[in-house]
Design an enzyme around this catalytic site. Sequence first.
Site, PDB file in Angstrom:
ATOM      1  CG  ASP A 291      -2.240   0.828   0.838  1.00  0.00           C
ATOM      2  OD1 ASP A 291      -2.184   1.639  -0.105  1.00  0.00           O
ATOM      3  OD2 ASP A 291      -3.265   0.686   1.528  1.00  0.00           O
TER       4      ASP A 291
HETATM    5  C1  BGC Z   1      -5.128   3.067   0.025  1.00  0.00           C
HETATM    6  C2  BGC Z   1      -5.283   2.014  -1.049  1.00  0.00           C
HETATM    7  C3  BGC Z   1      -5.164   2.648  -2.399  1.00  0.00           C
HETATM    8  C4  BGC Z   1      -3.832   3.348  -2.490  1.00  0.00           C
HETATM    9  C5  BGC Z   1      -3.563   3.962  -3.841  1.00  0.00           C
HETATM   10  C6  BGC Z   1      -3.893   3.927  -0.184  1.00  0.00           C
HETATM   11  O1  BGC Z   1      -3.854   4.997   0.675  1.00  0.00           O
HETATM   12  O2  BGC Z   1      -5.084   2.440   1.285  1.00  0.00           O
HETATM   13  O3  BGC Z   1      -6.488   1.337  -0.884  1.00  0.00           O
HETATM   14  O4  BGC Z   1      -5.312   1.690  -3.398  1.00  0.00           O
HETATM   15  O5  BGC Z   1      -3.792   4.378  -1.518  1.00  0.00           O
HETATM   16  O6  BGC Z   1      -4.329   5.046  -4.100  1.00  0.00           O
END
Ligand code: BGC
Length: 750
Positions: A291
């Site tokens: 993430d």
């Molecule tokens: C979120 C993810 C997301 C990623 C990319 C993160 O902050 O937890 O779910 O896919 O950002 O945008």
Amino acid sequence: MNQKLISHILLFFFCIGCVSINNSIMAQNAPDKYEAKVDSLMNLMTLEEKIGQTVMYSGGWDKTGPTIRTDFEKHVKVGNVGAMLNVYTVKGTREMQKLAVENTRLGIPLLFGYDVIHGHRTIFPINLGLSSSWDLDLIEQTSRIAATEASAEGLHWTFAPMVDIARDPRWGRISEGAGEDVYLGSEIAKAYVKGFQGDDLSKTNTILACAKHFVGYGAAQAGRDYHTVNMGEEELRNVYLPPFKAAVDAGVETFMTAFNEVNGVPASGNKFLFRDILRGEWDFKGFVVSDYTAINEMIQHGFAKDSIDTARLAMHAGIDMDMMGEVYRLHLKKLIEEEAIDVALVNESCKKILMAKFKLGLFDDPYRYNDEQREKETIYKPEFLKVAREAAAASNVLLQNKNEALPLDKTKTIALIGPLAKDEFHINGNWGGAGDRKGKSVSIYEGLQDYLKDSQMLYAKGCEIESEDEKGFQEAINAAKKADVVLLVMGESYHMSGEAASRTNLRIPGNQTKLIKKIREAVPNKKIILVLMNGRPLNLSDEVNEVDAILEAWYPGTMGGSGVADVLFGIYNPSGKLTATFPRNVGQVPIYYNMKNTGRPIPERDPKEDYKSNYIDVPNTPLFPFGYGLSYTKFEYSDLKLSDTNIGFNDTLTADITITNTGNYDGHEIVQLYVHDKVGSITRPVKELKGFQKIFLKKGESKTVTFNLTAADLKFYNDENKFTVEPGEFEIAIAPSSDFKFKHIFTLKE
Ligand code: BGC
């Protein structure tokens, strides 16, 4: 000849090979045959180039994390980057792709990922809403459309579906998932994956899906985002892992790590999760992305001493791509030189990422998702909007309908009140993709215009979503006095759910409830209907006493206003059922239907008996249970018949029930099958959903609904963490919601 020229010549022959091989492989749909191609490409690559493939940067078209960088182009040009997020449109991705393809030594194309969560341009209801439809075909259709639009805008990959089980409505991300149930969540996970990826990734209208966030993210302590997760392996395996396993079974190509730690080890450095379970036990062959800066955050977690250490830990854990963290780019080479990690690990990660690019056909043509004409023709297609309207209606849950206050009568005058009545901004909900928040989405007000003349709508905003200001109250009360019916559209603002949007208060915010009470006082005998837009189960304990009807519309998306109006006027008979329990108050949280019994459950004969597992101020029961939702018609369940009361491990138990539509409207009903494994080597939940069917019955019509159950459906992870089934007695029921008492029993014999 210089090195660069040699490489280009090699790559030329390599790519010619790819085209023909790709075509035949696509036809056969046998992706492991890409292996030789990937290997020969990797033979041309330097270590730096391989590391480059493991790096992902954000292009900043959307802000989905704390850091934004501006020097990503420089890195793309020299092959330091394998993938980008937050860049879309044909033009945007083409320009970026050109930087990679035309400037780098080997011209390896970039992968473009984006959070296409509940629609790309055409926005469908938020995922919690979509799950309330219990309509797997519809859900698959929405993700198919989302993939079609996203791929037409240059995207190859979505960071969806989020398959985290969520039993805590304080957690803002409950809005992004399928609710609290393991079985339903697993079925929905499969539907999303199938929709996004289609049956052939080499088609230009399919994209890679990503099961996230592995794992336990929904179990964050106290519902606070990113917070600690501690759970026994029994709960992990029986509750939180199954939807991820279902995604793997459906062929999901990628996984994303969770931000949280699991039993002391941050997910992004968790070998047990990624190497032992995901790759070891489940044989997952795709790649894993971290993430957003989650690898770096292992320092704050107190698990890594510095940034170099985070890279080492994540690589060892099997995290193939570093989203926005920079630690792979900065440290992997050094870690290999120092022999702190084996180069084989980087090779393995690079290979998996290249494999995905091959499957998408990017080595045939890096611009195959970059067709302006297709982009123009695809986004917001009328047929997509039609599905969005249907999805909006299908996700609505009718929570209360005293004296048949709904459907509305088209001849009446309506006082339309509330901060969300004319809203086009919040209606798309959180993670609204690239959907327009201005001018595109149909507000409830506009939706009602299909059914009512403007003169029949007396509009007053009444109040804001989150303010204590009462200056609009009087106007709203006056409108209510003049109208025949009061229609309130209230709820949360869209950024009150989603990421980093946890709440400790589950009430409708601001002074909206106060306004409801004032209106009730002013028009004690008029029908008041409350339409809600929100991203989580709310505490509606006050509102149920003030209004006649409550329609939970979630954030219904681009065509939300039309879909909700269809329901309000009875053109679409509501059939949605809750997939997450609505508590009586926040103190009951976490509350979910498939709990354990405890040694001191409340006895039926005397709910007030001393020393029982209860609260002294509210009952244990929720305000609205899992699986609950009303219709304008009535369904009667009668005559449950089991094919046998004893079954062996290889037998199938058939359960039949007759459902009759005894009301005055045609409608859909979601028929639910539950079991209770009475005794286990570990305790089993009091009820578990094991099947459901959504049926349609004309008024007066009856149907027999049949479920088949086998020993495999009764399996669980036992006291030795083995997935098994144990003989013994099981209770069984087919019911309209999780609120029922078992009356039937069968025995499973070895
Ligand atoms: C979120 C993810 C997301 C990623 C990319 C993160 O902050 O937890 O779910 O896919 O950002 O945008």
